[in-house]
Design a protein around this motif. Structure first.
Motif, PDB file in Angstrom:
ATOM      1  N   ASP A   1       0.833  -1.212   0.000  1.00 23.96           N
ATOM      2  CA  ASP A   1       0.000   0.000   0.000  1.00 23.96           C
ATOM      3  C   ASP A   1       0.865   1.259   0.000  1.00 23.96           C
ATOM      4  O   ASP A   1       0.694   2.159  -0.831  1.00 23.96           O
ATOM      5  N   GLY A   2       1.768   1.325   0.952  1.00 28.37           N
ATOM      6  CA  GLY A   2       2.623   2.509   1.075  1.00 28.37           C
ATOM      7  C   GLY A   2       3.485   2.715  -0.152  1.00 28.37           C
ATOM      8  O   GLY A   2       3.668   3.847  -0.612  1.00 28.37           O
ATOM      9  N   ALA A   3       4.004   1.615  -0.723  1.00 26.10           N
ATOM     10  CA  ALA A   3       4.842   1.713  -1.926  1.00 26.10           C
ATOM     11  C   ALA A   3       4.032   2.269  -3.095  1.00 26.10           C
ATOM     12  O   ALA A   3       4.534   3.068  -3.892  1.00 26.10           O
ATOM     13  N   ALA A   4       2.770   1.862  -3.207  1.00 29.56           N
ATOM     14  CA  ALA A   4       1.908   2.353  -4.294  1.00 29.56           C
ATOM     15  C   ALA A   4       1.664   3.852  -4.156  1.00 29.56           C
ATOM     16  O   ALA A   4       1.754   4.600  -5.136  1.00 29.56           O
ATOM     17  N   HIS A   5       1.363   4.301  -2.948  1.00 30.74           N
ATOM     18  CA  HIS A   5       1.153   5.738  -2.729  1.00 30.74           C
ATOM     19  C   HIS A   5       2.420   6.528  -3.061  1.00 30.74           C
ATOM     20  O   HIS A   5       2.356   7.582  -3.710  1.00 30.74           O
ATOM     21  N   LYS A   6       3.571   6.011  -2.631  1.00 31.29           N
ATOM     22  CA  LYS A   6       4.836   6.705  -2.890  1.00 31.29           C
ATOM     23  C   LYS A   6       5.123   6.790  -4.378  1.00 31.29           C
ATOM     24  O   LYS A   6       5.581   7.821  -4.876  1.00 31.29           O
ATOM     25  N   GLY A   7       4.872   5.698  -5.097  1.00 34.41           N
ATOM     26  CA  GLY A   7       5.114   5.698  -6.535  1.00 34.41           C
ATOM     27  C   GLY A   7       4.267   6.729  -7.253  1.00 34.41           C
ATOM     28  O   GLY A   7       4.747   7.440  -8.146  1.00 34.41           O
ATOM     29  N   ALA A   8       2.998   6.842  -6.851  1.00 31.97           N
ATOM     30  CA  ALA A   8       2.101   7.824  -7.466  1.00 31.97           C
ATOM     31  C   ALA A   8       2.563   9.246  -7.178  1.00 31.97           C
ATOM     32  O   ALA A   8       2.555  10.113  -8.057  1.00 31.97           O
ATOM     33  N   LEU A   9       2.999   9.495  -5.936  1.00 30.04           N
ATOM     34  CA  LEU A   9       3.470  10.832  -5.566  1.00 30.04           C
ATOM     35  C   LEU A   9       4.745  11.189  -6.319  1.00 30.04           C
ATOM     36  O   LEU A   9       4.929  12.332  -6.738  1.00 30.04           O
ATOM     37  N   LYS A  10       5.629  10.211  -6.511  1.00 31.56           N
ATOM     38  CA  LYS A  10       6.872  10.470  -7.241  1.00 31.56           C
ATOM     39  C   LYS A  10       6.591  10.859  -8.692  1.00 31.56           C
ATOM     40  O   LYS A  10       7.364  11.605  -9.298  1.00 31.56           O
ATOM     41  N   ALA A  11       5.491  10.345  -9.240  1.00 35.41           N
ATOM     42  CA  ALA A  11       5.126  10.681 -10.617  1.00 35.41           C
ATOM     43  C   ALA A  11       4.355  11.989 -10.691  1.00 35.41           C
ATOM     44  O   ALA A  11       3.980  12.421 -11.784  1.00 35.41           O
ATOM     45  N   GLY A  12       4.108  12.611  -9.531  1.00 34.68           N
ATOM     46  CA  GLY A  12       3.323  13.837  -9.508  1.00 34.68           C
ATOM     47  C   GLY A  12       1.849  13.585  -9.753  1.00 34.68           C
ATOM     48  O   GLY A  12       1.106  14.487 -10.152  1.00 34.68           O
ATOM     49  N   GLY A  13       1.415  12.337  -9.510  1.00 35.29           N
ATOM     50  CA  GLY A  13       0.025  11.970  -9.757  1.00 35.29           C
ATOM     51  C   GLY A  13      -0.848  12.087  -8.518  1.00 35.29           C
ATOM     52  O   GLY A  13      -0.409  12.539  -7.459  1.00 35.29           O
ATOM     53  N   ASN A  14      -2.091  11.650  -8.669  1.00 35.16           N
ATOM     54  CA  ASN A  14      -3.064  11.715  -7.587  1.00 35.16           C
ATOM     55  C   ASN A  14      -3.209  10.363  -6.915  1.00 35.16           C
ATOM     56  O   ASN A  14      -3.380   9.341  -7.585  1.00 35.16           O
ATOM     57  N   THR A  15      -3.146  10.359  -5.596  1.00 33.23           N
ATOM     58  CA  THR A  15      -3.301   9.120  -4.849  1.00 33.23           C
ATOM     59  C   THR A  15      -4.134   9.368  -3.601  1.00 33.23           C
ATOM     60  O   THR A  15      -4.058  10.444  -2.997  1.00 33.23           O
ATOM     61  N   PHE A  16      -4.922   8.348  -3.231  1.00 38.71           N
ATOM     62  CA  PHE A  16      -5.886   8.503  -2.149  1.00 38.71           C
ATOM     63  C   PHE A  16      -5.836   7.277  -1.235  1.00 38.71           C
ATOM     64  O   PHE A  16      -5.846   6.138  -1.711  1.00 38.71           O
ATOM     65  N   GLY A  17      -5.758   7.538   0.074  1.00 41.86           N
ATOM     66  CA  GLY A  17      -5.674   6.469   1.058  1.00 41.86           C
ATOM     67  C   GLY A  17      -6.986   6.304   1.800  1.00 41.86           C
ATOM     68  O   GLY A  17      -7.573   7.284   2.265  1.00 41.86           O
ATOM     69  N   ILE A  18      -7.449   5.066   1.917  1.00 41.08           N
ATOM     70  CA  ILE A  18      -8.677   4.756   2.649  1.00 41.08           C
ATOM     71  C   ILE A  18      -8.275   4.118   3.978  1.00 41.08           C
ATOM     72  O   ILE A  18      -7.615   3.079   3.987  1.00 41.08           O
ATOM     73  N   LEU A  19      -8.675   4.726   5.075  1.00 44.47           N
ATOM     74  CA  LEU A  19      -8.234   4.283   6.399  1.00 44.47           C
ATOM     75  C   LEU A  19      -9.269   3.419   7.112  1.00 44.47           C
ATOM     76  O   LEU A  19     -10.471   3.537   6.866  1.00 44.47           O
ATOM     77  N   GLY A  20      -8.770   2.597   8.030  1.00 48.52           N
ATOM     78  CA  GLY A  20      -9.630   1.816   8.912  1.00 48.52           C
ATOM     79  C   GLY A  20      -9.730   2.468  10.271  1.00 48.52           C
ATOM     80  O   GLY A  20      -9.965   1.802  11.278  1.00 48.52           O
ATOM     81  N   CYS A  21      -9.551   3.780  10.312  1.00 47.21           N
ATOM     82  CA  CYS A  21      -9.644   4.584  11.529  1.00 47.21           C
ATOM     83  C   CYS A  21     -10.078   5.987  11.112  1.00 47.21           C
ATOM     84  O   CYS A  21     -10.374   6.220   9.942  1.00 47.21           O
ATOM     85  N   GLY A  22     -10.142   6.914  12.063  1.00 43.75           N
ATOM     86  CA  GLY A  22     -10.486   8.277  11.716  1.00 43.75           C
ATOM     87  C   GLY A  22      -9.389   8.937  10.890  1.00 43.75           C
ATOM     88  O   GLY A  22      -8.213   8.580  11.013  1.00 43.75           O
ATOM     89  N   VAL A  23      -9.753   9.898  10.052  1.00 46.73           N
ATOM     90  CA  VAL A  23      -8.756  10.546   9.188  1.00 46.73           C
ATOM     91  C   VAL A  23      -7.816  11.450   9.979  1.00 46.73           C
ATOM     92  O   VAL A  23      -6.807  11.921   9.439  1.00 46.73           O
ATOM     93  N   ASP A  24      -8.124  11.699  11.241  1.00 45.56           N
ATOM     94  CA  ASP A  24      -7.239  12.496  12.087  1.00 45.56           C
ATOM     95  C   ASP A  24      -6.157  11.642  12.738  1.00 45.56           C
ATOM     96  O   ASP A  24      -5.318  12.150  13.485  1.00 45.56           O
ATOM     97  N   ILE A  25      -6.165  10.343  12.461  1.00 45.94           N
ATOM     98  CA  ILE A  25      -5.191   9.410  13.037  1.00 45.94           C
ATOM     99  C   ILE A  25      -4.339   8.824  11.915  1.00 45.94           C
ATOM    100  O   ILE A  25      -4.878   8.298  10.927  1.00 45.94           O
ATOM    101  N   CYS A  26      -3.037   8.924  12.059  1.00 43.39           N
ATOM    102  CA  CYS A  26      -2.133   8.318  11.077  1.00 43.39           C
ATOM    103  C   CYS A  26      -1.850   6.884  11.513  1.00 43.39           C
ATOM    104  O   CYS A  26      -1.256   6.647  12.566  1.00 43.39           O
TER     105      CYS A  26
END
Length: 366
Positions: free
Chosen positions: A158-183
Motif C-alpha cells: 500500500d505505502g509503496a503504491a502511494h509513494k510511486g504515485a506521488l513520485k510521478a506527480g500523480g493523484n493518490t488517495f488512502g482509505i483508512l480503517g480509523c479516523g482521518v485524524d489518526i495516522c
C-alpha cells in the motif's frame, strides 16, 4: 442536495457504533429525513422492521449525545476535515454503484476526480523488496498517465503504491480503517502528511476512531468501490488483499494480479487469482489498455541499463537478483573479496542500481 442541519443529524447517526451504512440508508428511505429519525418514537422504529431490538434501544439512548455530536461536526471544518454524504453531487459516483456505500465520508485533502480513471493497488504488509518495487513502479507508471491510485496506506505494498504515485506527480488517495485524524501506521506519517496536501485521505469512521481489525474488511470495500480496477501485488492465500479482490469482483471491477515465483509464499495469492481468471499484469500497459488510456510510450518493467558500469560493477550486478541475496552469496558468485565487493555494492546502491535490505542483504533495483 442536503442541508447543513440534515448533515448534522446524519453525522449523529454515523457516530452510533451499532448502526451500519445499510441500516442508516434504509432508515432514511423509510422516514425521508435524518431529523425525522431523531424525532421518531420507539414504536415507529419497531413498526418499520429495519432495526433489531438492541439497535432500537441504542438509537434512543444516543439522543443524549446529539449536542456533543453537533459540536464535533462544527469542529471538523476548523481542522480541515470535510464530511460528504451520498445526497451531495460531489460524493464519489463509483461508490454509489456498490450496495453498502458509506452514508458519510470523512475527507482530509480532496476527493478523486470523477473524470480520471482509478486503480486500487493492494498487497501484503510484509512484502518482499521485489513486491515493494513492483508496486511503486506500477503506481508511478499509472499515475504518470493520469490514473488515480487508491490504496489503504498500510505498510508494504500500500505505502509503496502511494509513494510511486506521488513520485510521478500523480493523484493518490488512502482509505483508512480509523479516523482521518489518526495516522495509521504511525511510521507512515510523512506519507500521511504528503497525501493530505497533494491527494486525499478518506474514511467512513469518525474522528478519534482508533484502528480495529474489524474495520479493515469494511474499508476494503471502499478501496475497490472507488476504483475501476484492482491490482494485487503479492498476497498470501488468505489475506486482506484477496478480500479486496473478491469485493472488487462482486462490485463488477476487473482484477489484475502480478505473477510471482511458485515457491514464494507471498505470490501464492496472486498466482491463485490468475488461475481463477484474474488478468495477469506483467506491465502497466495491461491495465492502461483495459482502462482505454492511450499511453505515449510502451511501459515495460525491466532491469536498468548497465552499459555505463565498469566491468567489475557489471559482474557484481549480474550476481544480484530482485530477491535480496546475502553478501556471502554475492561474493561467492563474483569471486571478489569482502572489501572490494562491499565498495562496489555501495557504488551500485548510490547509483540506483541496487538496494540494501537488512544486514548484508542486497538486491537489484528496477
Amino acid at each position: 442536495m442536503i442541508s447543513e442541519k440534515e448533515k448534522e443529524y446524519l453525522y449523529w447517526l454515523c457516530r452510533l457504533p451499532c448502526l451500519g451504512a445499510v441500516s442508516i440508508r434504509k432508515l432514511y428511505e423509510y422516514f425521508q429525513s435524518f431529523e425525522a429519525i431523531y424525532n421518531i418514537e420507539d414504536t415507529e422504529i419497531e413498526q418499520s422492521g429495519i432495526l433489531k431490538k438492541n439497535q432500537r434501544e441504542a438509537l434512543l439512548q444516543w439522543h443524549h449525545h446529539f449536542s456533543v455530536c453537533q459540536w464535533e461536526y462544527n469542529q471538523m471544518k476548523g481542522r480541515g476535515i470535510d464530511f460528504v454524504t451520498p445526497l451531495e453531487n460531489r460524493y464519489p459516483k463509483r461508490l454509489l454503484e456498490i450496495y453498502d456505500y458509506p452514508m458519510g465520508l470523512f475527507i482530509k485533502g480532496r476527493l478523486p476526480d470523477e473524470n480520471d480513471p482509478s486503480v486500487a493497488i493492494v498487497g501484503a504488509r510484509g512484502c518482499s523488496a521485489y513486491g515493494e518495487g513492483m508496486a511503486e513502479e506500477f503506481a508511478r507508471a499509472l499515475a504518470g498517465e493520469h490514473v488515480q491510485v487508491i490504496s489503504g496506506m498500510a505498510l508494504g505494498i500500500d505505502g509503496a503504491a502511494h509513494k510511486g504515485a506521488l513520485k510521478a506527480g500523480g493523484n493518490t488517495f488512502g482509505i483508512l480503517g480509523c479516523g482521518v485524524d489518526i495516522c495509521y501506521p504511525p511510521s507512515n506519517y510523512s506519507l500521511y502528511e504528503a497525501m493530505g496536501r497533494l491527494g486525499g485521505i478518506l474514511s467512513e469512521f469518525p474522528m478519534r476512531t482508533n484502528p480495529k481489525s474489524s474495520h479493515f474488511p469494511m474499508r476494503n470495500r471502499i478501496i475497490s468501490g472507488m476504483s475501476d480496477a484492482v491490482l494485487v501485488v503479492e498476497a498470501k492465500t488468505r489475506s486482506g488483499s484477496l478480500i479486496t479482490a473478491e469485493l472488487g469482483l462482486e462490485q463488477g471491477r476487473e482484477v489484475f494480479a502480478v505473477p510471482g515465483r511458485l515457491t514464494d509464499h507471498l505470490s501464492c495469492g496472486c498466482n491463485h487469482l490468475i488461475q481463477q481468471g484474474a488478468h495477469m499484469a506483467i506491465s502497466p500497459n495491461d491495465i492502461l489498455e483495459y482502462l482505454g488510456v492511450k499511453c505515449q510510450k510502451q511501459l515495460i518493467l525491466h532491469e536498468k541499463n548497465i552499459n555505463g558500469l565498469a566491468k567489475k560493477e557489471k559482474m557484481v550486478y549480474s550476481c544480484l537478483d530482485f530477491k535480496p541475496k546475502h553478501l556471502d552469496d554475492i561474493m561467492a558468485g563474483c569471486n571478489l573479496g569482502i572489501g572490494e565487493c562491499m565498495n562496489i555494492l555501495l557504488e551500485l546502491e548510490l547509483g540506483g542500481y541496487a538496494f540494501r535490505s537488512g544486514s548484508h542483504y542486497y538486491g537489484k533495483k528496477l
